[in-house]
Structure formats: structure tokens, C-alpha cells
Design a protein around this motif. Structure first.
Motif, PDB file in Angstrom:
ATOM      1  N   PHE A  63       0.864  -1.076   0.145  1.00 46.81           N
ATOM      2  CA  PHE A  63       0.066   0.059  -0.084  1.00 46.81           C
ATOM      3  C   PHE A  63       1.104   1.169   0.003  1.00 46.81           C
ATOM      4  CE2 PHE A  63      -3.084  -3.074   1.429  1.00 46.81           C
ATOM      5  CZ  PHE A  63      -4.290  -2.676   0.814  1.00 46.81           C
ATOM      6  N   THR A  66      -0.762   3.933  -2.194  1.00 43.27           N
ATOM      7  CA  THR A  66      -1.797   4.260  -1.554  1.00 43.27           C
ATOM      8  C   THR A  66      -1.628   5.306  -0.366  1.00 43.27           C
ATOM      9  OG1 THR A  66      -2.889   2.045  -1.851  1.00 43.27           O
ATOM     10  CG2 THR A  66      -3.878   3.602  -0.227  1.00 43.27           C
ATOM     11  N   GLN A 147      -3.875   2.011  -6.671  1.00 48.27           N
ATOM     12  CA  GLN A 147      -3.630   2.491  -5.361  1.00 48.27           C
ATOM     13  C   GLN A 147      -3.725   3.929  -5.364  1.00 48.27           C
ATOM     14  OE1 GLN A 147      -0.149   1.104  -2.872  1.00 48.27           O
ATOM     15  NE2 GLN A 147       0.673  -0.302  -4.796  1.00 48.27           N
ATOM     16  N   THR A 188      -9.332  -3.251  -4.410  1.00 50.26           N
ATOM     17  CA  THR A 188      -8.538  -3.981  -3.375  1.00 50.26           C
ATOM     18  C   THR A 188      -8.646  -5.457  -3.979  1.00 50.26           C
ATOM     19  OG1 THR A 188      -8.546  -2.317  -1.745  1.00 50.26           O
ATOM     20  CG2 THR A 188      -7.891  -4.432  -1.215  1.00 50.26           C
TER      21      THR A 188
END
Length: 217
Positions: A63, A66, A147, A188
Motif C-alpha cells: 500500500f 496508496t 493504489q 483491492t
């Protein structure tokens, strides 16, 4: 595109994928030649961010982009707030916070639209296509784009709740929060299953292509 054309593209993609590996800094082919320059120009920043940021693994997924995206949009939100305040907008009102959110939304859509289109253009549209069937640079850039969008959705949800708490809840907030939850869940899941990226990007593109115009309007 004809069936024969799709088969030829798939064969070329599979061959390219098999010839490329990631040495941690560059994408190299079977002859140990750096092929970073073969990556489409508009996708290079996304490949770079995916490779340059330190991994942040949660539940088996990285992540890092993200989290970078969330911090970036928080900075855009702060800058947008200051821009409106110095131009006479009242602090702490619904109108000011809503228009700041519109500025953040525009910064998301204007950055992501062209790379999304390029990714969709480069691969056959097979909604359930596995990520591993695509070239390495496409795998890296498409994951980074998902992301980036995930980071936007999360920060927008957080700031929507903060704004609702401070200046009042709007009935339309329920729709936005539900939309963000479903979108983040879908993106996701595609990342976790390593399949369906192109279907996700089509949904994002269709949802964001009118955003810059609608936000101004």
C-alpha cells in the motif's frame, strides 16, 4: 479488433512478459538489457513510484502508493483551503469545505485519466484477465494507478466525515461514502486476486472522465 488480432496481441504480450524481470531498480530483459526506456512515457512516473517507494505491506498487499496518495491529497486539500481563504471565502463553512473537496477531486481525475486510457489501450479488454498475462511495466503502472485512486477514495471519505462532524451532515454524503467503500473494495479485491485490473480501470475512467468539467460547473 478481430479474433486474429487479439490472438496476435496476446501472443506478443505473453512473449514480452516472459522476457522481462525486475532487478529492483530497472526492468531488464533476458539479455540483462535495461528496457525502462521501452515503457510508454505517460506510464513511467507510475512505474517509478511503484518501484521507488518503500514497501508497506498489509494483508499481503503493498500500500505504499496508496499512503503516498493519501498524503498528497491531504496536502492538496490544505493548499486548496488556504487558496480559498486568502481570496475571501469564509472559514469553516459548508460551501468552503465542499469547494475544497471539488479541487481535490479535480486533482485526482486530471492526473489519472490519461495514464488510465493508455493502460486500457495497450491491453486487450478481457475483464477477468490475469495481471501476470501483461508486461511487467503494465503490472507495475496499473497497480500504482489503482493504489492512487484508492488513496483518494480513503482520504475523501475521512475528510467527508470530518466535514460532516464540523459543519453538518448532508444527505448526499451517504451516497459518496457508499460509492467510495464499494470502489475501494473492488479495487483491492482485484489487486489481491491479481486479476480484473482492466475492468476496474474502465470503471474509474468512465466515472472520472467528466469530473474536471462537472467540478467547475
Amino acid at each position: 479488433m478481430s479474433d486474429n488480432g487479439l490472438r496476435q496481441r496476446k501472443a506478443a504480450t505473453t512473449q514480452t512478459k516472459a522476457m522481462q524481470v525486475d532487478d529492483g531498480r530497472h526492468i531488464i530483459d533476458k539479455d540483462n538489457k535495461n528496457v525502462d526506456n521501452d515503457v510508454p512515457f505517460i506510464l513511467r512516473p507510475w512505474v517509478y513510484f511503484q518501484k521507488a517507494l518503500p514497501p508497506m505491506i498489509f494483508f499481503g498487499l503493498n500500500f505504499s502508493v496508496t499512503i503516498f496518495s493519501m498524503l498528497f491529497f491531504a496536502l492538496v486539500k490544505y493548499a486548496g483551503t488556504q487558496l480559498l481563504l486568502v481570496n475571501g471565502w469564509p472559514a469553516g463553512t459548508y460551501e468552503t469545505t465542499f469547494n475544497v473537496a471539488c479541487l481535490v477531486a479535480m486533482s485526482h481525475s486530471t492526473v489519472i485519466l490519461i495514464p488510465l486510457y493508455k493502460c486500457m489501450q495497450l491491453q486487450p479488454f478481457v475483464p477477468t484477465r490475469r495481471l501476470s498475462d501483461s508486461p511487467l511495466y503494465w503490472q507495475l503502472s496499473s497497480d500504482a494507478l489503482l493504489q492512487y485512486c484508492t488513496g483518494y477514495m480513503i482520504q475523501d471519505s475521512v475528510f467527508t466525515l470530518i466535514r460532516a462532524y464540523k459543519v453538518g451532515y448532508d444527505p448526499s454524503d451517504t451516497v459518496f461514502l457508499a460509492h467510495h467503500f464499494v470502489t475501494v473494495s473492488y479495487m483491492t479485491q482485484c489487486r489481491y486476486l491479481k486479476a480484473g485490473h482492466i475492468s476496474t480501470m474502465l470503471c474509474i475512467f468512465a466515472g472520472e472522465v467528466t469530473n474536471p468539467v462537472m467540478m467547475v460547473w
